[in-house]
Every structure is written in structure tokens, then in C-alpha cells.
Scaffold this motif. Structure first.
Motif, short mmCIF file in Angstrom:
data_model
loop_
_atom_site.label_atom_id
_atom_site.label_comp_id
_atom_site.label_asym_id
_atom_site.label_seq_id
_atom_site.Cartn_x
_atom_site.Cartn_y
_atom_site.Cartn_z
N PHE A 1 -15.58 80.24 64.39
CA PHE A 1 -15.41 78.80 64.32
C PHE A 1 -14.05 78.37 64.82
CE2 PHE A 1 -18.63 78.85 60.69
CZ PHE A 1 -19.66 78.41 61.49
N ASN A 2 -13.96 77.15 65.31
CA ASN A 2 -12.67 76.62 65.76
C ASN A 2 -11.76 76.27 64.59
OD1 ASN A 2 -14.24 74.48 64.93
ND2 ASN A 2 -13.51 73.06 66.50
N ASN A 3 -12.34 75.76 63.51
CA ASN A 3 -11.59 75.48 62.28
C ASN A 3 -12.59 75.33 61.14
OD1 ASN A 3 -12.44 72.59 62.11
ND2 ASN A 3 -11.17 72.41 63.98
N ASP A 4 -12.05 75.26 59.93
CA ASP A 4 -12.91 75.20 58.74
C ASP A 4 -13.52 73.82 58.53
OD1 ASP A 4 -12.40 77.84 58.23
OD2 ASP A 4 -10.67 77.42 56.92
N THR A 5 -12.98 72.82 59.22
CA THR A 5 -13.48 71.45 59.02
C THR A 5 -14.67 71.16 59.93
OG1 THR A 5 -11.26 70.72 58.42
CG2 THR A 5 -12.87 69.02 59.03
N ASP A 6 -14.47 71.32 61.25
CA ASP A 6 -15.54 71.02 62.20
C ASP A 6 -16.60 72.12 62.23
OD1 ASP A 6 -14.25 68.68 62.94
OD2 ASP A 6 -13.08 69.71 64.49
N ARG A 7 -16.14 73.37 62.06
CA ARG A 7 -17.04 74.53 62.06
C ARG A 7 -17.90 74.55 63.33
NH1 ARG A 7 -18.04 77.36 57.57
NH2 ARG A 7 -20.28 77.57 58.04
N ASP A 8 -17.21 74.36 64.49
CA ASP A 8 -17.89 74.48 65.79
C ASP A 8 -17.65 75.85 66.37
OD1 ASP A 8 -18.84 71.87 65.78
OD2 ASP A 8 -17.01 71.07 66.70
N LEU A 9 -18.68 76.44 66.96
CA LEU A 9 -18.56 77.76 67.58
C LEU A 9 -17.62 77.70 68.77
CD1 LEU A 9 -22.30 78.91 67.52
CD2 LEU A 9 -20.46 79.75 66.05
N ILE A 10 -16.73 78.68 68.85
CA ILE A 10 -15.77 78.77 69.96
C ILE A 10 -16.51 79.30 71.19
CG2 ILE A 10 -13.64 79.82 70.78
CD1 ILE A 10 -12.83 80.14 67.82
N ILE A 11 -16.27 78.63 72.33
CA ILE A 11 -16.82 79.11 73.60
C ILE A 11 -15.74 79.96 74.28
CG2 ILE A 11 -17.75 78.43 75.84
CD1 ILE A 11 -18.53 75.74 74.60
N GLU A 12 -15.87 81.22 74.50
CA GLU A 12 -17.06 81.99 74.66
C GLU A 12 -17.21 83.00 73.50
OE1 GLU A 12 -19.83 84.54 77.10
OE2 GLU A 12 -19.41 82.46 77.11
N THR A 13 -16.09 83.29 72.80
CA THR A 13 -16.10 84.37 71.81
C THR A 13 -17.02 84.07 70.65
OG1 THR A 13 -14.14 83.41 70.75
CG2 THR A 13 -13.78 85.13 72.42
N GLY A 14 -16.99 82.83 70.17
CA GLY A 14 -17.80 82.46 69.02
C GLY A 14 -19.29 82.43 69.34
N THR A 15 -19.65 81.84 70.46
CA THR A 15 -21.07 81.75 70.82
C THR A 15 -21.65 83.13 71.08
OG1 THR A 15 -20.40 81.37 73.13
CG2 THR A 15 -20.90 79.43 71.79
N ARG A 16 -20.93 83.95 71.83
CA ARG A 16 -21.45 85.29 72.12
C ARG A 16 -21.51 86.14 70.87
NH1 ARG A 16 -19.69 88.62 77.37
NH2 ARG A 16 -20.90 86.89 78.22
N GLY A 17 -20.49 86.04 70.02
CA GLY A 17 -20.48 86.83 68.79
C GLY A 17 -21.61 86.44 67.85
N PHE A 18 -21.85 85.13 67.70
CA PHE A 18 -22.91 84.68 66.79
C PHE A 18 -24.29 85.09 67.32
CE2 PHE A 18 -25.92 81.21 65.62
CZ PHE A 18 -26.05 81.56 64.27
N ILE A 19 -24.52 84.96 68.61
CA ILE A 19 -25.81 85.38 69.18
C ILE A 19 -26.02 86.87 68.94
CG2 ILE A 19 -27.07 85.71 71.35
CD1 ILE A 19 -25.83 83.10 72.35
N SER A 20 -24.97 87.65 69.17
CA SER A 20 -25.09 89.10 68.95
C SER A 20 -25.41 89.42 67.50
CB SER A 20 -23.78 89.78 69.38
OG SER A 20 -23.85 91.17 69.13
N ASP A 21 -24.77 88.71 66.57
CA ASP A 21 -25.04 88.96 65.15
C ASP A 21 -26.47 88.61 64.78
OD1 ASP A 21 -22.46 89.79 64.89
OD2 ASP A 21 -21.74 87.98 63.85
N VAL A 22 -26.97 87.48 65.33
CA VAL A 22 -28.34 87.07 65.01
C VAL A 22 -29.34 88.09 65.51
CG1 VAL A 22 -30.13 85.36 65.48
CG2 VAL A 22 -27.81 84.62 64.91
N LEU A 23 -29.20 88.50 66.76
CA LEU A 23 -30.19 89.39 67.37
C LEU A 23 -30.09 90.81 66.85
CD1 LEU A 23 -30.12 88.13 71.08
CD2 LEU A 23 -31.61 87.42 69.22
N SER A 24 -28.93 91.18 66.31
CA SER A 24 -28.78 92.54 65.76
C SER A 24 -29.03 92.57 64.25
CB SER A 24 -27.38 93.07 66.06
OG SER A 24 -26.39 92.23 65.49
#
Length: 854
Positions: free
Chosen positions: A559-582
Motif C-alpha cells: 500500500f502507498n499509506n495506511d489511509t488511502d490503502r492504494d496498491l503501489i504500481i508496480e511493486t504493490g500490484t505485482r506482489g498482490f497478484i502473486s499472493d492471490v494466485l499462489s
């Protein structure tokens, strides 16, 4: 106060326009404005466009609903602005003196020539249309033309009259009354041809005559027969034959409604000194074909220094001969020993001109005095070479589905006869900068996209193969071979790309109006330079993924911060996708959100991976269009393309290993394999008075197989935009009823139907009403979304409909176009909200385009 003044101004403008809308304002007393022509033939009213075109006077042109806008604009104009301006000072001499004190007398005089005093009235007169006043002299001429028209169609006893009906208020209409009588039909057809050789030739084509016993008499048929006979004779050696030698004697005496015809062709008549002589027509043969390869007017008296005889052709040059003989003679259809033929002359000049290394050629014939029978011709072909090197530049303002506006500069160098075989080599460098509000633009720059490239093209004026293809593709089809390679690089356009292309293409013309193209191979390598920018470009995919991440992501570093909780491009999006699929999140494969993440990742991989395409294709086009002003024509184009099959054949026969995905690779890439076909049909109807109705239909489908589960983005279809369904933005319609949930929606099947009514508004300003229908779907690929896939005829309910109107300004060399599209039927809406729910200016789409959409 501001609102009141606005209303007063609007009221004044409307009042002025209503006052000007007096259609008979410029009609003199005692005269009548022509409002309508009415024609009755044998007691029945006719609407035949051809018949009405015989009239010398027609009512003033109208727009939709019959409003004569151009007439009213003309009535707004002051026809004598100079006199009006001078009258201001004649009636008030002191006014001129007062104006001359703070403006010089010269400036006061020039003021009368300004736009507001004179220019606006000149514009209104030029754009408007003077009232059509009934003129009995022109009406009488119309009667004569009507009689002549029906006479030419076999009605020899035509009676025609007219009557002017007064409609009041200086208006009137003309009623034409025509009684045609019985038509005449052709009876026996005989021939009287004096020259025996011509009589024999005519007998071979007699069965195809345009005029036949039993046909109704028509003058145009006799003209067509005259031209047919002349063309046949001149294509079979009769050099001096002209249409004037074909005459017809038509006998209607004591035959009732029958007309006997005698086709008469007399001997050749020519001037010999002070007397006229006649003799039978001769059949002329070609005794020599002389080709002057470097002719120019200032060299005509210089001696020939180089010559060669090749396959009965004589090639001459004032300087050293710079061409391989076959390069020139392949374009010559006039042969030694053959009969003179006009069609061979035309074909020769056409082929030579198509080489693009000479100016338009000149073919001349002269009597060969060596032949004592004077029945031989020497064909002389004069060729003036173009400059070997030519430099060209072009600067264009462009508009496309990616760029709202772009400025393109191209610099090219053309080298003619590069290998002495009439080949043409073109080297070009191009650059483009543009602006697009739809693409990622973090720095808010106006020119936020750019592209540059270099192309190399070699054109060979024959089929370039190790064996002869003359039996398959005749040289009269004007064949050529194009070899091309190119490189292009884009910046800030999607993921940024660099594109390498190569092609080996054959082109030929099987028949008149037909063209064929065969790409032996067309290779394309597309490399994405900035794949990590995917979620910045495809914002809808990021939004969908981010919403799921806010619920299920367990790694705070994504996440970019604890308030907005938006996925960081590219590390956050790629990491979350990898966690979901694994399986490192609470989501399981049975969850809907898991399927959505998987679908987002599959689309990301498909659009970010590099593509290699090696395709073979065949394209056939047939068009009846004669020139740019032709408004009655059709165009049919079809294409079939196959990619990857040759590579798969090689991979299978050489037992190459498959990768982990079960696919073959070339240069480390999974190459594309598919078959694709397209059908495009355009038809225009000229409705006269600058009204045109045009339709277009398109169907295309690309089916992946073998080494591919989907179609590359560069070969897929999209819907929407200025040349497609104009009620939707580019890529924003479909697939199917999915609602265009992605940013750049594409699919592998497309249906499109369009109709457009075009009409003149004012001068070069044209108007149009249009309707566009169509959509895209996924079929036979790896997309499983039911709303996006084509499942049969029931999917046709997802065809979207857009309607609207447009304005076009004709600049002769191109047309500037603005179209307003309204969503009339939107298949993405709920069942009871599909029709007319977005039919308003708030949901309309303004399209800017160059030239007509079809």
C-alpha cells in the motif's frame, strides 16, 4: 440585466431573420418565383430524375423539410453595398467631413470596402442563391429538350406543352404535359460495308451488336454500337478508322411503329493534294518498334550514340543506354509483326507510366515507306526520364484513434532505376508529435506522445521470382514486387513500443477496376519498452484490482499509506497478484474476486508481452470509382491472412521442444498463430443536386489456434471512433454487452454497418445524417466472460446503434469533418434502458476527422 439583454439581442436577431425570410423579396413586380415543376407523361405524374434533368429551370435548392436557406441568405445581402455606403454621405454631407477629421478621407473610402460594409454582402451573395424567376423563353427550351429526350428514346410523335399556375404573392409553378405516342421498335437490321476486309471482321462480332431486332429505338444504343464497331476495327489493324465512318440509315416509311436499320460503312476517304480520294480500308501491321529511352525536345537533333535490339525491339539512346533492355520491353505490348491495336497502345502507355521512372510516354505511328503496299507502321515510343534522385518532404496535421491531434513530418529520398532494371528505391524518415487526453500524462504536457521511424522500400516492376509467372500473372496485369523493411518507436503511447517490420509483397491488376495483393510474408516484431507502466495506462484494470486489494491484501508494504490503502504500481500490484494466485491471501479459486484477479493478470500478460507475427495474406479489391468526384460507385474488399502456420510446420518437422506453456518459441518468443478474414463493402448513390447516400458493411474475424490462445493486440478489432460507430469513443464499445469495462477494449470478431445521407448546406459547407451499428465480440479464444463472447445469432441483440449529424467543410484536397454521435441503443445497459436513455448532448460524442468515413 445580462439575461434581459441577451434575450433582447436574440429577439432582434430572430426578428431580422424572419423579416429576411421573405422568399420573394428579390422578385420584381410582374414576375414569379418558380416554386415547383410538375411533369405528367401520358396523363400520369412522373418523378423520373432523368426527365426532370431536361428542364432548364429548377426551383431554388432546399435543405431538409424543404427550407430554401440559400435563397434567404441571398435575400439578406445588399446587392449594391457601394451605392448604399455612398448614399450615407450624399444625404448627409457633413457626416463625411466629420469622419474625415478623425479618419483620413482615404480611410473613410476604404471603410466602404471593408467586410462589414461590403465583404459580408459579397459572402451572402456568393453563398446564397438568387431567386429562380419563371422565364418563358427557358420554359420553351425545356419543352424542346423534353421532346428531344423522348425522341431519342423511340417516341417519334411527341407532343409537349406547358402551363404556368399562379400561386399568389409572386409565386408560381410550371406544369409540363407530355403525350409520347407509341414507341418505335427496330425491325430488320442490314449492313452495307464497302471494304471486304471490314465486312468479314464485322461478321465475327455481329452477334454481339447493341442494336437488335425487336429492341425499342434508343439513340444511345446507336452511339454505343458505333463506338463498339470502331474500337473493334482499331484493335484489329484498321489504323485510319474513325467513328464518323459508321452511319445508320433508319427507315420508318410505311412500317407503322417499326424502324428498319441499315448500318453503312463506306471506304476510306482522304485528301490527296487538291482532290479527295477513296480506297478500301487497309489492315496495318507493325514493322518496327523503336524506343527512344532518353527523349527530350532539346536532344531531338542530337545523334543516337547507343542502341540495342532485344526481342525485336529497337532501343535507342542519345547518351549511354542506362536500362536493362527487358526492363523497358516488358512494358511494351506493341509487337513487331502484330496488327496495329489501340488497346495495346493504351496498355503500353499505362504500364510505362506505372514504372514511375519516366514522364508520361508518347506513342506515335508513321507509315513505313519501305513497304511498297503502304500497309505497315513503325511504332515510335518516346520516353523522357525523370530525375534519378528526388527529395521530398511533407508536413501533415493528423487525427487518429490514439491521437486527438498530431503533427507529422516526413522526409524521403527516391532513387529511380537503382539497379538499371526500372526499380525504384525509397528511403524515408518520419517523425510525429501529438496530443492525447486519453493516455497517461503525469506532466500535463500538450504534446505528450511522439513517434519516429525509418522505412526502406524497393519496388520492382515485375514478379520477382526465380521462375516465370507469365502464364499465371500476365504482364498486361502490370505486376510489381515490393520489398520493405521498417523500424518505428513510440513514446508515451500506451506501454511505449518499438516496432520492426518486413514485407515481401506482390501486386497486380487482374482486370480493370480490380487489384490483387499477395503478401508472401509480412513480419512484425513488437517490443514493449515500458511494461511496468501497464496499470498507469489501463486505469480500469488498476481500479478493479485496487478495490479487491483493499479487502484482501495482507501485506502493508503493497500500500502507498495506511489511509488511502492504494496498491503501489508496480511493486504493490505485482506482489498482490502473486499472493492471490499462489494462495497467500484468504481468496480461493472458488471465489469471484479470485477469478477477477486471475482475469486481470491474464490480460496484463497478454498486452505486455512482446509479439512476433509472421503472416501470409491475400487481398482482393474491386471498385467502380472513376475519380474523386464520382458519387455513384461501389467498393468491395476482402482479405484472408494466415500467421504462424509455416513456423509451426517447421517446429513440428524438426521436433523442437515446447516451453512450459506447451508452445513453440522463436528467438525466445511465443510466435502468434491464427487465421483471419475480412469483408468490406461500400456503396454510394448520387441523388443529384449534391445529395449522396452512402452505406458501408464490414465483417472481420480472427481465430487463434495451434501456438496461440488469443489474437495479438495489433491484429485485433476495436469499435467506436470517427471512422466507426461515432456515438462511442475509440475502444469504448464492447465486447458484446460487457460495457467496455477495460480501457482499450478489443476482441477478435467485428460487425459494423453504417449509412449516411450527405447534402449541401452553404457553399463548401456540407451536412450529413448518419446511423452506425455494430460491435465486437470474443470467439474461439481464451476469454470466458459470457457478456463478451459471441454465442450465436442471439448475440446479435448486442449490436449497438448510434445516430447523429455532421458538418463537413470541403477544402478540395481534403475534407474537415465534425460528427455528433448519440447513443441510440446501448447493449450494455439494463434491458429496459437500452433505447434512447443516453440520447442527449450530455452523453454525445464529438468526432473530428479528416475526409469522409467511407
Amino acid at each position: 440585466m445580462k439575461k434581459i439583454s441577451t434575450k433582447i439581442a436574440a429577439f432582434i436577431l430572430i426578428a431580422i431573420f424572419i423579416c429576411a425570410c421573405n422568399a420573394v423579396k428579390r422578385v420584381p413586380d410582374g414576375k414569379q418565383l418558380l416554386t415547383k415543376n410538375q411533369i405528367t407523361v401520358n396523363g400520369k405524374a412522373t418523378k423520373s430524375e432523368t426527365v426532370f434533368n431536361q428542364l432548364y429551370q429548377k426551383p431554388n435548392s432546399t435543405l431538409l423539410l424543404g427550407f430554401p436557406l440559400r435563397l434567404h441568405l441571398y435575400n439578406l445581402a445588399n446587392l449594391n453595398p457601394d451605392s448604399t455606403y455612398q448614399a450615407k454621405f450624399t444625404n448627409n454631407p457633413g457626416k463625411y467631413e466629420r469622419k474625415s477629421k478623425w479618419l483620413s478621407a482615404k480611410q473613410v473610402d476604404r471603410l466602404g470596402k471593408s467586410f462589414w460594409y461590403q465583404g459580408i454582402h459579397d459572402f451572402l451573395k456568393r453563398t446564397g442563391e438568387a431567386p429562380v424567376i419563371i422565364d418563358t423563353a427557358k420554359t420553351e427550351k425545356s419543352i424542346l429538350r423534353l421532346k428531344y429526350y423522348y425522341f431519342n428514346n423511340g417516341f417519334f410523335d411527341v407532343d409537349a406543352d406547358y402551363k404556368v399556375d399562379t400561386l399568389g404573392n409572386k409565386k408560381g409553378k410550371i406544369k409540363y404535359k407530355i403525350a409520347t405516342g407509341k414507341p418505335y421498335f427496330l425491325d430488320t437490321i442490314q449492313t452495307s460495308i464497302t471494304t471486304p476486309a471490314l465486312d468479314s471482321i464485322y461478321e465475327t462480332i455481329k452477334s454481339n451488336a447493341v442494336i437488335k431486332t425487336g429492341n425499342q429505338y434508343k439513340t444511345i444504343d446507336f452511339n454505343d454500337e458505333k463506338n463498339r464497331v470502331t474500337n473493334h476495327f482499331r484493335n484489329n489493324g484498321v489504323y485510319y478508322f474513325q467513328p464518323t465512318y459508321v452511319n445508320f440509315d433508319i427507315d420508318t416509311i410505311q412500317k407503322g411503329d417499326k424502324a428498319g436499320v441499315n448500318l453503312i460503312i463506306k471506304d476510306y476517304s482522304f485528301q490527296d493534294k487538291d482532290s479527295t480520294r477513296t480506297e478500301p480500308f487497309k489492315m496495318y501491321k507493325i514493322s518496327d518498334v523503336n524506343i527512344y529511352t532518353d527523349y527530350s525536345s532539346n536532344k531531338s537533333n542530337q545523334p543516337i550514340t547507343d542502341s540495342v535490339t532485344y526481342k525485336n525491339f529497337n532501343l535507342y539512346s542519345h547518351d549511354k543506354l542506362k536500362y536493362k533492355p527487358h526492363a523497358i520491353t516488358d512494358a511494351i505490348f506493341i509487337t513487331k509483326g502484330g496488327l496495329f491495336a489501340d488497346n495495346k497502345t493504351i496498355l503500353t502507355t499505362r504500364y510505362l507510366n506505372n514504372l514511375k521512372i519516366f514522364n508520361y510516354p508518347s506513342v506515335q505511328y508513321e507509315i513505313d515507306t519501305r513497304d511498297t503496299t503502304y500497309s505497315s507502321l513503325i511504332a515510335k515510343i518516346y520516353l523522357t526520364p525523370r530525375k534519378k534522385y528526388s527529395f521530398g518532404t511533407s508536413l501533415d496535421v493528423t487525427h487518429s484513434n490514439i491521437q486527438d491531434i498530431g503533427v507529422a513530418l516526413s522526409i524521403s529520398e527516391t532513387i529511380r532505376n537503382v539497379f538499371n532494371g526500372a526499380e525504384t528505391l525509397e528511403v524515408s524518415v518520419r517523425g510525429n508529435i501529438g496530443s492525447s487526453k486519453d493516455l497517461a500524462n503525469p506532466n500535463n504536457q500538450f504534446f505528450n506522445v511522439s513517434e519516429y521511424g525509418v522505412d526502406l522500400k524497393l519496388n520492382v516492376p515485375r514478379i520477382f521470382m526465380p521462375f516465370s509467372t507469365e502464364k499465371i500473372i500476365k504482364k498486361r496485369m502490370i505486376p510489381s514486387t515490393l520489398m520493405a523493411i521498417g523500424f518505428a518507436r513510440q513514446r508515451n503511447i500506451g506501454l511505449d513500443k518499438q516496432n520492426f517490420t518486413g514485407a515481401f509483397t506482390y501486386n497486380w491488376t487482374p482486370k480493370k477496376n480490380n487489384t490483387a495483393r499477395f503478401d508472401l510474408f509480412n513480419a512484425q516484431f513488437v517490443q514493449n519498452l515500458n511494461p511496468q507502466n501497464y496499470f498507469n495506462v489501463y486505469g480500469s484494470s488498476y481500479k478493479a484490482l485496487n478495490e479487491i486489494g483493499k479487502i484482501y491484501n495482507t501485506n502493508p508494504s503493497y500500500f502507498n499509506n495506511d489511509t488511502d490503502r492504494d496498491l503501489i504500481i508496480e511493486t504493490g500490484t505485482r506482489g498482490f497478484i502473486s499472493d492471490v494466485l499462489s494462495g497467500n491471501t484468504p481468496l480461493t479459486s472458488a471465489d469471484r474476486d479470485y477469478a477477477d484477479v486471475k482475469s486481470i493478470e491474464e490480460r496484463r500478460l497478454r498486452l505486455t508481452e512482446n509479439d512476433f507475427i509472421l503472416a501470409t495474406s491475400y487481398t482482393f479489391t474491386k471498385s467502380t470509382k472513376t475519380d474523386l468526384t464520382d458519387n455513384t460507385f461501389y467498393l468491395f474488399k476482402t482479405k484472408i491472412e494466415s500467421a504462424g502456420s509455416l513456423l509451426s510446420l517447421i517446429s513440428n518437422t524438426t521436433n523442437q521442444a515446447e516451453n512450459k506453456n506447451g508452445k513453440f518459441e522463436l528467438f525466445g518468443l511465443e510466435y502468434s498463430e491464427y487465421i483471419k478474414t475480412e469483408f468490406d463493402y461500400i456503396k454510394h448513390w448520387d441523388l443529384t443536386r449534391e445529395k449522396v447516400f452512402a452505406v458501408r458493411s464490414f465483417f472481420g474475424i480472427a481465430i487463434p489456434f495451434g501456438n496461440s490462445d488469443y489474437i495479438p493486440f495489433s491484429r485485433s478489432y476495436f469499435s467506436g471512433g470517427s471512422n466507426d460507430n461515432r456515438a462511442w469513443q475509440p475502444y469504448s464499445l464492447g465486447p458484446g454487452s460487457s460495457g467496455a469495462k477495460d480501457d482499450f477494449n478489443e476482441a477478435n470478431m467485428k460487425i459494423a454497418l453504417s449509412a449516411e445521407f450527405r447534402f449541401k448546406l452553404l457553399g463548401d459547407l456540407k451536412g450529413a445524417l448518419f446511423a452506425d451499428a455494430g460491435n465486437i465480440w470474443n470467439v474461439y479464444d481464451n476469454v470466458t466472460d459470457e457478456k463478451s463472447t459471441f454465442t450465436g445469432f442471439r448475440s446479435l441483440k448486442d449490436i449497438a446503434l448510434g445516430t447523429g449529424f455532421g458538418l463537413r467543410y470541403d477544402l478540395n484536397f481534403f475534407v474537415i469533418r465534425f460528427d455528433f454521435g448519440f447513443k441510440t441503443y446501448n447493449p450494455a445497459n439494463e434491458t429496459d434502458e437500452k433505447w434512447f436513455r443516453e440520447y442527449n448532448f450530455g452523453n454525445s460524442v464529438l468526432n473530428f476527422g479528416i475526409n469522409y468515413p467511407f
